[in-house]
Design an enzyme around this catalytic site. Structure first.
Site, PDB file in Angstrom:
ATOM      1  N   GLY A  13       0.803  -1.224   0.000  1.00  0.00           N
ATOM      2  CA  GLY A  13       0.000   0.000   0.000  1.00  0.00           C
ATOM      3  C   GLY A  13       0.834   1.271   0.000  1.00  0.00           C
ATOM      4  N   ILE A  14       0.435   2.227   0.839  1.00  0.00           N
ATOM      5  CA  ILE A  14       1.134   3.515   0.903  1.00  0.00           C
ATOM      6  C   ILE A  14       2.583   3.287   1.328  1.00  0.00           C
ATOM      7  CG2 ILE A  14       1.271   5.699   2.178  1.00  0.00           C
ATOM      8  CD1 ILE A  14      -1.795   5.737   2.284  1.00  0.00           C
ATOM      9  N   ARG A  39       3.448 -11.358   0.730  1.00  0.00           N
ATOM     10  CA  ARG A  39       3.532 -10.046   0.076  1.00  0.00           C
ATOM     11  C   ARG A  39       4.890  -9.385   0.351  1.00  0.00           C
ATOM     12  NH1 ARG A  39      -1.552  -7.568  -1.212  1.00  0.00           N
ATOM     13  NH2 ARG A  39      -0.368  -5.674  -1.658  1.00  0.00           N
ATOM     14  N   ASN A  82       4.187   4.510   9.302  1.00  0.00           N
ATOM     15  CA  ASN A  82       3.085   4.352   8.359  1.00  0.00           C
ATOM     16  C   ASN A  82       2.148   3.201   8.740  1.00  0.00           C
ATOM     17  OD1 ASN A  82       1.817   4.279   5.489  1.00  0.00           O
ATOM     18  ND2 ASN A  82       2.719   2.243   5.747  1.00  0.00           N
ATOM     19  N   ILE A  85      -3.881  -0.118  10.975  1.00  0.00           N
ATOM     20  CA  ILE A  85      -4.944  -1.095  10.722  1.00  0.00           C
ATOM     21  C   ILE A  85      -6.295  -0.415  10.940  1.00  0.00           C
ATOM     22  CG2 ILE A  85      -3.553  -3.093  11.399  1.00  0.00           C
ATOM     23  CD1 ILE A  85      -5.033  -3.036  14.147  1.00  0.00           C
ATOM     24  N   ASP A  88     -13.179  -1.180  11.618  1.00  0.00           N
ATOM     25  CA  ASP A  88     -14.320  -0.266  11.535  1.00  0.00           C
ATOM     26  C   ASP A  88     -15.612  -0.920  12.015  1.00  0.00           C
ATOM     27  OD1 ASP A  88     -12.504   1.388  10.280  1.00  0.00           O
ATOM     28  OD2 ASP A  88     -13.505   1.403   8.333  1.00  0.00           O
ATOM     29  N   TYR A 147     -10.118   4.408  15.100  1.00  0.00           N
ATOM     30  CA  TYR A 147      -9.141   4.867  14.100  1.00  0.00           C
ATOM     31  C   TYR A 147      -8.996   6.394  14.133  1.00  0.00           C
ATOM     32  CZ  TYR A 147      -6.978   5.023   9.394  1.00  0.00           C
ATOM     33  OH  TYR A 147      -6.139   5.232   8.322  1.00  0.00           O
ATOM     34  N   PRO A 177      -3.307  11.636   4.822  1.00  0.00           N
ATOM     35  CA  PRO A 177      -3.861  11.192   3.541  1.00  0.00           C
ATOM     36  C   PRO A 177      -5.386  11.167   3.585  1.00  0.00           C
ATOM     37  CG  PRO A 177      -2.249   9.597   4.386  1.00  0.00           C
ATOM     38  CD  PRO A 177      -2.599  10.531   5.502  1.00  0.00           C
ATOM     39  N   ILE A 180      -7.100   6.682  -0.297  1.00  0.00           N
ATOM     40  CA  ILE A 180      -6.077   6.277  -1.265  1.00  0.00           C
ATOM     41  C   ILE A 180      -6.404   4.864  -1.751  1.00  0.00           C
ATOM     42  CG2 ILE A 180      -3.570   6.001  -1.616  1.00  0.00           C
ATOM     43  CD1 ILE A 180      -4.469   8.889  -0.784  1.00  0.00           C
TER      44      ILE A 180
HETATM   45  N1  CAA Z   1     -23.335   9.370   8.427  1.00  0.00           N
HETATM   46  C1  CAA Z   1     -24.564   9.109   8.934  1.00  0.00           C
HETATM   47  N2  CAA Z   1     -25.120   7.904   8.900  1.00  0.00           N
HETATM   48  C2  CAA Z   1     -24.427   6.924   8.340  1.00  0.00           C
HETATM   49  C3  CAA Z   1     -23.149   7.118   7.794  1.00  0.00           C
HETATM   50  C4  CAA Z   1     -22.624   8.410   7.855  1.00  0.00           C
HETATM   51  N3  CAA Z   1     -21.420   8.688   7.353  1.00  0.00           N
HETATM   52  N4  CAA Z   1     -22.691   5.953   7.318  1.00  0.00           N
HETATM   53  C5  CAA Z   1     -23.662   5.038   7.557  1.00  0.00           C
HETATM   54  N5  CAA Z   1     -24.705   5.638   8.175  1.00  0.00           N
HETATM   55  C6  CAA Z   1     -25.975   5.020   8.578  1.00  0.00           C
HETATM   56  C7  CAA Z   1     -26.547   4.234   7.411  1.00  0.00           C
HETATM   57  O1  CAA Z   1     -27.276   5.087   6.559  1.00  0.00           O
HETATM   58  C8  CAA Z   1     -27.404   3.220   8.117  1.00  0.00           C
HETATM   59  O2  CAA Z   1     -28.595   3.835   8.520  1.00  0.00           O
HETATM   60  P1  CAA Z   1     -29.990   3.057   8.382  1.00  0.00           P
HETATM   61  O3  CAA Z   1     -29.829   1.814   9.214  1.00  0.00           O
HETATM   62  O4  CAA Z   1     -30.980   4.028   8.892  1.00  0.00           O
HETATM   63  O5  CAA Z   1     -30.131   2.751   6.918  1.00  0.00           O
HETATM   64  C9  CAA Z   1     -26.619   2.923   9.388  1.00  0.00           C
HETATM   65  O6  CAA Z   1     -25.738   4.044   9.571  1.00  0.00           O
HETATM   66  C10 CAA Z   1     -25.789   1.667   9.270  1.00  0.00           C
HETATM   67  O7  CAA Z   1     -24.920   1.801   8.133  1.00  0.00           O
HETATM   68  P2  CAA Z   1     -24.277   0.538   7.418  1.00  0.00           P
HETATM   69  O8  CAA Z   1     -25.374  -0.244   6.732  1.00  0.00           O
HETATM   70  O9  CAA Z   1     -23.123   0.955   6.594  1.00  0.00           O
HETATM   71  O10 CAA Z   1     -23.849  -0.276   8.730  1.00  0.00           O
HETATM   72  P3  CAA Z   1     -22.861  -1.423   8.892  1.00  0.00           P
HETATM   73  O11 CAA Z   1     -22.945  -1.808  10.320  1.00  0.00           O
HETATM   74  O12 CAA Z   1     -23.030  -2.461   7.836  1.00  0.00           O
HETATM   75  O13 CAA Z   1     -21.430  -0.748   8.620  1.00  0.00           O
HETATM   76  C11 CAA Z   1     -19.610   0.687   8.922  1.00  0.00           C
HETATM   77  C12 CAA Z   1     -21.004   0.325   9.413  1.00  0.00           C
HETATM   78  C13 CAA Z   1     -18.658  -0.479   9.198  1.00  0.00           C
HETATM   79  C14 CAA Z   1     -19.158   1.891   9.716  1.00  0.00           C
HETATM   80  C15 CAA Z   1     -19.663   0.989   7.414  1.00  0.00           C
HETATM   81  O14 CAA Z   1     -20.596   2.012   7.186  1.00  0.00           O
HETATM   82  C16 CAA Z   1     -18.313   1.438   6.893  1.00  0.00           C
HETATM   83  O15 CAA Z   1     -17.435   0.633   6.634  1.00  0.00           O
HETATM   84  N6  CAA Z   1     -18.145   2.751   6.712  1.00  0.00           N
HETATM   85  C17 CAA Z   1     -16.897   3.311   6.154  1.00  0.00           C
HETATM   86  C18 CAA Z   1     -15.940   3.621   7.227  1.00  0.00           C
HETATM   87  C19 CAA Z   1     -14.738   4.239   6.580  1.00  0.00           C
HETATM   88  O16 CAA Z   1     -14.803   5.229   5.855  1.00  0.00           O
HETATM   89  N7  CAA Z   1     -13.588   3.663   6.827  1.00  0.00           N
HETATM   90  C20 CAA Z   1     -12.382   4.160   6.240  1.00  0.00           C
HETATM   91  C21 CAA Z   1     -11.469   3.024   6.001  1.00  0.00           C
HETATM   92  S1  CAA Z   1     -10.047   3.504   5.034  1.00  0.00           S
HETATM   93  C22 CAA Z   1      -9.169   4.424   6.068  1.00  0.00           C
HETATM   94  O17 CAA Z   1      -9.427   4.538   7.216  1.00  0.00           O
HETATM   95  C23 CAA Z   1      -7.964   5.097   5.466  1.00  0.00           C
HETATM   96  C24 CAA Z   1      -7.977   6.525   5.753  1.00  0.00           C
HETATM   97  O18 CAA Z   1      -7.188   6.973   6.590  1.00  0.00           O
HETATM   98  C25 CAA Z   1      -8.860   7.436   4.994  1.00  0.00           C
END
Ligand code: CAA
Length: 240
Positions: A13-14, A39, A82, A85, A88, A147, A177, A180
Site C-alpha cells: 500500500g502507501i 507479500r 506508516n 490497521i 471499523d 481509528y 492522507p 487512497i
Molecule cells: N453518516 C450518517 N449515517 C451513516 C453514515 C454516515 N457517514 N454511514 C452510515 N450511516 C448510517 C446508514 O445510513 C445506516 O442507517 P440506516 O440503518 O438508517 O439505513 C446505518 O448508519 C448503518 O450503516 P451501514 O449499513 O453501513 O452499517 P454497517 O454496520 O453495515 O457498517 C460501517 C457500518 C462499518 C461503519 C460501514 O458504514 C463502513 O465501513 N463505513 C466506512 C468507514 C470508513 O470510511 N472507513 C475508512 C477506512 S479507510 C481508512 O481509514 C484510510 C484513511 O485513513 C482514509
C-alpha cells in the site's frame, strides 16, 4: 554516505510506495511488516529492498527490530511511521479489542518506534520523522471512533515531538492522507465508498505515490525548517 530509513508497514500500500520512493532518493531502506510474509517476500524480490518482520504494537519488538536494522544498515536517519490497521464498526458494536488493537498499532506504534530511534537522532544532530495520520483523524468518520482517535493522536504526537527535536536537527511532521487506492480502502463496502468518492472534489481516490511524494519532500535534507506541520493530501475532501 547514504541515509538509512525505516518505513513501518513498508511492504504494501502507501508504505510500499514510500519505501520505493526513499530508495529512489538513494537511501538504504528497511521495510518493516507485521504479518503478510508472502507479500513481503514478493516486495523484496521486486524491489531489492529488505523486509523486516516485527509488530509495531510490541514495544520490545520495536527495540529489537531497530537494533537489528542498525547493525545491518547503519544508524537510523529517517523514520516513517506508516503502519496502520482498521477495525471499523459503529460504537454500538465496537468492543474493547477493536478499540485497543487500533490504538496500540496506529498510535502506540508511533511511540514505540520513535522511542527506539529518537535519542540516537538527537545525539547525531540529524533526523527526519514522518507520521502518517489521516483525514479521518482531522475530520472524524462514521464507524471509526478507534481509528479517528488514534490518527488524531498522531497529529498531537507529531507537534509535541517536533518541539523536542527542533534544536537538534530532528524534524517531525505528519501527512494526513485522504482516501487512497489501497487494500485498506478496498475493504470499505462498495456503496459506502462510492458515496465517499462522490464527496472528493478531485473526483477519484488518491494514489499511494501521491502520498510518497509528500514524504520525499518532508525527509529532504533541505527541509530542516519544516517541523510540526501536517501536510494534507486528500483531493480537496477536507481543507484544514
Ligand atoms: N453518516 C450518517 N449515517 C451513516 C453514515 C454516515 N457517514 N454511514 C452510515 N450511516 C448510517 C446508514 O445510513 C445506516 O442507517 P440506516 O440503518 O438508517 O439505513 C446505518 O448508519 C448503518 O450503516 P451501514 O449499513 O453501513 O452499517 P454497517 O454496520 O453495515 O457498517 C460501517 C457500518 C462499518 C461503519 C460501514 O458504514 C463502513 O465501513 N463505513 C466506512 C468507514 C470508513 O470510511 N472507513 C475508512 C477506512 S479507510 C481508512 O481509514 C484510510 C484513511 O485513513 C482514509
Amino acid at each position: 554516505m547514504a541515509r538509512v530509513a525505516i518505513v513501518t508497514g513498508g511492504t504494501r500500500g502507501i508504505g510500499e510506495a514510500i519505501s520505493i520512493a526513499l530508495n529512489g532518493m538513494g537511501m538504504k531502506v528497511a521495510a518493516n511488516y507485521a504479518g503478510n510474509e508472502e507479500r513481503a517476500n514478493a516486495f523484496t524480490e521486486r524491489t531489492g529492498i529488505p523486509a523486516y518482520k516485527w509488530d509495531v504494537a510490541d514495544f520490545d519488538a520495536c527495540q529489537d527490530g531497530v537494533r537489528q536494522v542498525e547493525s545491518e544498515l547503519g544508524a537510523i536517519d529517517v523514520l516513517v511511521n506508516n503502519a496502520g490497521i482498521t477495525r471499523d464498526t459503529t460504537m454500538k458494536r465496537m468492543d474493547r479489542d477493536k478499540w485497543q488493537q487500533v490504538i496500540d498499532t496506529n498510535l502506540g506504534g508511533c511511540f514505540n518506534m520513535a522511542k527506539a530511534v529518537f535519542e540516537g537522532m538527537l545525539g547525531r544532530g540529524y533526523g527526519r520523522i514522518v507520521n502518517i495520520g489521516s483525514i479521518n483523524g482531522q475530520a472524524g468518520q462514521y464507524g471509526q471512533v478507534n481509528y479517528a482517535a488514534a490518527k488524531s493522536g498522531i497529529h498531537g504526537f507529531t507537534k509535541a515531538l517536533a518541539q523536542e527535536g527542533a534544536r537538534s536537527g530532528v524534524t517531525v511532521n505528519a501527512i494526513a492522507p485522504g482516501y487512497i487506492d489501497t487494500d485498506m480502502v478496498a475493504a470499505v463496502p462498495e456503496d459506502v465508498l462510492a458515496k465517499i468518492v462522490a464527496r472528493i472534489p478531485v473526483n477519484r481516490l488518491g494514489k499511494a505515490n501521491e502520498i510518497a511524494r509528500g514524504v520525499v519532500f518532508l525527509v529532504d535534507e533541505n527541509a530542516g525548517f519544516i517541523t510540526g506541520s501536517t501536510l494534507s493530501i486528500n483531493g480537496g475532501q477536507h481543507m484544514y
